[in-house]
Motif scaffolding. Structure first.
Motif, PDB file in Angstrom:
ATOM      1  N   ARG A 306       0.940  -1.270  -0.246  1.00  0.00           N
ATOM      2  CA  ARG A 306       0.033  -0.038  -0.195  1.00  0.00           C
ATOM      3  C   ARG A 306       1.023   1.276  -0.056  1.00  0.00           C
ATOM      4  O   ARG A 306       0.770   2.205  -0.687  1.00  0.00           O
ATOM      5  N   ASN A 307       1.724   1.242   1.023  1.00  0.00           N
ATOM      6  CA  ASN A 307       2.612   2.257   0.943  1.00  0.00           C
ATOM      7  C   ASN A 307       3.428   2.845  -0.172  1.00  0.00           C
ATOM      8  O   ASN A 307       3.700   4.012  -0.710  1.00  0.00           O
ATOM      9  N   ILE A 310       1.209   4.226  -3.071  1.00  0.00           N
ATOM     10  CA  ILE A 310       0.745   5.833  -2.750  1.00  0.00           C
ATOM     11  C   ILE A 310       1.990   6.594  -3.240  1.00  0.00           C
ATOM     12  O   ILE A 310       1.867   7.591  -3.580  1.00  0.00           O
ATOM     13  N   ASN A 437      -5.870   5.106   1.285  1.00  0.00           N
ATOM     14  CA  ASN A 437      -5.975   5.363   2.692  1.00  0.00           C
ATOM     15  C   ASN A 437      -6.891   4.533   3.350  1.00  0.00           C
ATOM     16  O   ASN A 437      -6.545   4.523   4.894  1.00  0.00           O
TER      17      ASN A 437
END
Length: 458
Positions: A306-307, A310, A437
């Motif tokens: 996820r990070n 992003i 998020n």
């Protein structure tokens, strides 16, 4: 059942390491898919409008309606995969059974005969749907295969990297060789048909290689739940919040891909005024992505899927800003596209591995393991997204006054092409960041595996 309790931590079992040959064999499946579907996203609308002579608005409508129909075939195919029990497993046999039909359908799609305006649209609608039904039948099992080869999140990510790298190779082949091959085989409709006969046959062979080189290893915690009734399975899906989140993310992401994938040929011809730039423009996005996939695995392992995604999306927005300085300057467009390509690396490496991880979350949450349904719904997101993007491109071009085959376009048409190429991807990126998020599965995944293993051992 869903609460994680720290006192119940159990070490997850050591996963069998997947060898290089098997990883490459798995990747060949997406090489096969994208020899056809990179062409769908890059050239099909152009082929329909400028070669076959169909209306852009009509083509856009056909594509969208077909992709909505895919939603039903996806769910049905997912249920079929969940109920498949053969000596080859649940997923692998479908690669064997549908390799040849996939080849034949791909050839049919790029063989539009002269049947008049109405007859031509009917033929397009039929063949487009046939291709996507067969694609559903082979691609959902291919996606499920990732989850059945291993439960290790990192190995799934590496399998996905091989998959995406192979897909990019296919896309590069399609971008760089389609037009030269079409011209080499005489141009016009004949050139397109011969070219995609070659691509279609190669795709069928590659699917067979994937079947022969891969192995299914993963089984459900509760063997009695290995054949879940579709109604019960669908009900369980809607208790899986991360699956729902990934479906939305895939829908948005693939809408962007469907919108942007076919624009390079229009952008090169009418904004940069040089059709020879289609190849370099495509390579500007693909080459950094291909190189990045070779190095991104340690970053994903350290920071999480996820990070990493992003950060990549934010980096890609910088590329859009560079293009905005002067959208008609090829150097700036090239540099901006390269930056966008770099920014897309983490998502390309992680997106389907993230979907696979929701299978374990769903099994942990509900006690049901529904690999086929999870992937069918994920496939729904990708195909409806691609269809929506392609349809939106057709509608937007028509709204801007685009006339297929014209030597020059109106100012409104060129402005629309610029908007679709520059601004639309930026809007999509912002939406993707907002969705991610809410994704927290990376943080709890290892504990979920431990809980599942504890249940299997008890």
């Amino acid at each position: 059942m869903g609460a994680i309790r720290k006192e119940e931590v159990v070490d997850t079992p050591v996963e069998a390491k997947i060898g290089f040959v098997e990883k490459m064999g798995y990747g060949f499946g997406d090489l096969a898919s994208n020899l056809v579907f990179a062409a769908v996203s890059t050239f099909l609308v152009f082929y329909y409008t400028d070669v076959a002579g169909a209306s852009a608005a009509a083509v856009g409508t056909i594509i969208l309606l077909s992709r909505l129909l895919d939603g039903f075939t996806d769910i049905g195919m997912g249920a079929i995969v969940d109920k498949t029990n053969s000596k080859h497993g649940k997923a692998r046999p479908w690669l064997l059974w549908l390799a040849i039909p996939f080849t034949i359908s791909a050839i049919m799609m790029f063989t539009v005969p002269d049947l008049g305006s109405v007859g031509m649209l009917i033929y397009i609608a039929i063949t487009y749907n046939v291709v996507h039904i067969i694609y559903t039948g082979i691609n959902i099992p291919y996606g499920v295969l990732n989850a059945r080869m291993t439960q290790d999140s990192y190995q799934r990510a590496t399998l996905n990297i091989f998959r995406m790298f192979s897909a990019l190779i296919a896309t590069s082949i399609v971008i760089f060789f389609t037009i030269p091959l079409v011209e080499a085989f005489g141009g016009g409709k004949t050139g397109w048909t011969v070219t995609f006969t070659i691509f279609g046959i190669l795709a069928g062979i590659l699917f067979l290689i994937t079947f022969l080189t891969t192995k299914e290893r993963v089984t459900a915690v509760n063997a009695e739940q290995s054949n879940v009734p579709i109604k019960k399975g669908v009900k369980a899906l809607f208790k899986n919040k991360y699956w729902a989140l990934m479906v939305v993310f895939l829908l948005v992401s693939y809408t962007g891909m469907g919108l942007g994938g076919g624009l390079n040929v229009y952008y090169a011809q009418y904004i940069l005024e040089n059709t020879a730039l289609v190849g370099p423009l495509g390579l500007a996005g693909l080459f950094p992505l291909m190189i990045g996939l070779l190095f991104v695995a340690p970053i994903i392992k350290k920071f999480g899927k996820r990070n990493a995604i992003i950060f990549g999306l934010i980096f890609g927005l910088i590329g859009t800003a560079i293009i905005l300085v002067d959208p008609t300057n090829f150097t700036l467009v090239l540099v901006g596209s390269i930056v966008r390509g770099i920014g897309s690396v983490p998502m390309a490496a992680s997106i389907f591995a993230m979907l696979a991880d929701t299978i374990e979350y769903g099994e942990w949450k509900t006690g049901l393991r529904t690999e086929g349904l999870v992937y069918s719904a994920g496939s729904f997101g990708t195909k409806v997204g691609m269809g929506l993007g392609a349809a939106a491109m057709g509608w937007a071009l028509s709204l801007g006054g685009y006339v297929g085959g014209a030597a020059e376009q109106t100012d409104s048409a060129t402005s629309m092409i610029i908007f679709l190429f520059v601004w639309a991807p930026a809007i999509i990126s912002v939406l993707q960041i907002i969705i991610l998020n809410f994704y927290k599965l990376d943080k709890i995944y290892q504990q979920i595996l431990a809980d599942l293993q504890a249940r299997k051992d008890s």
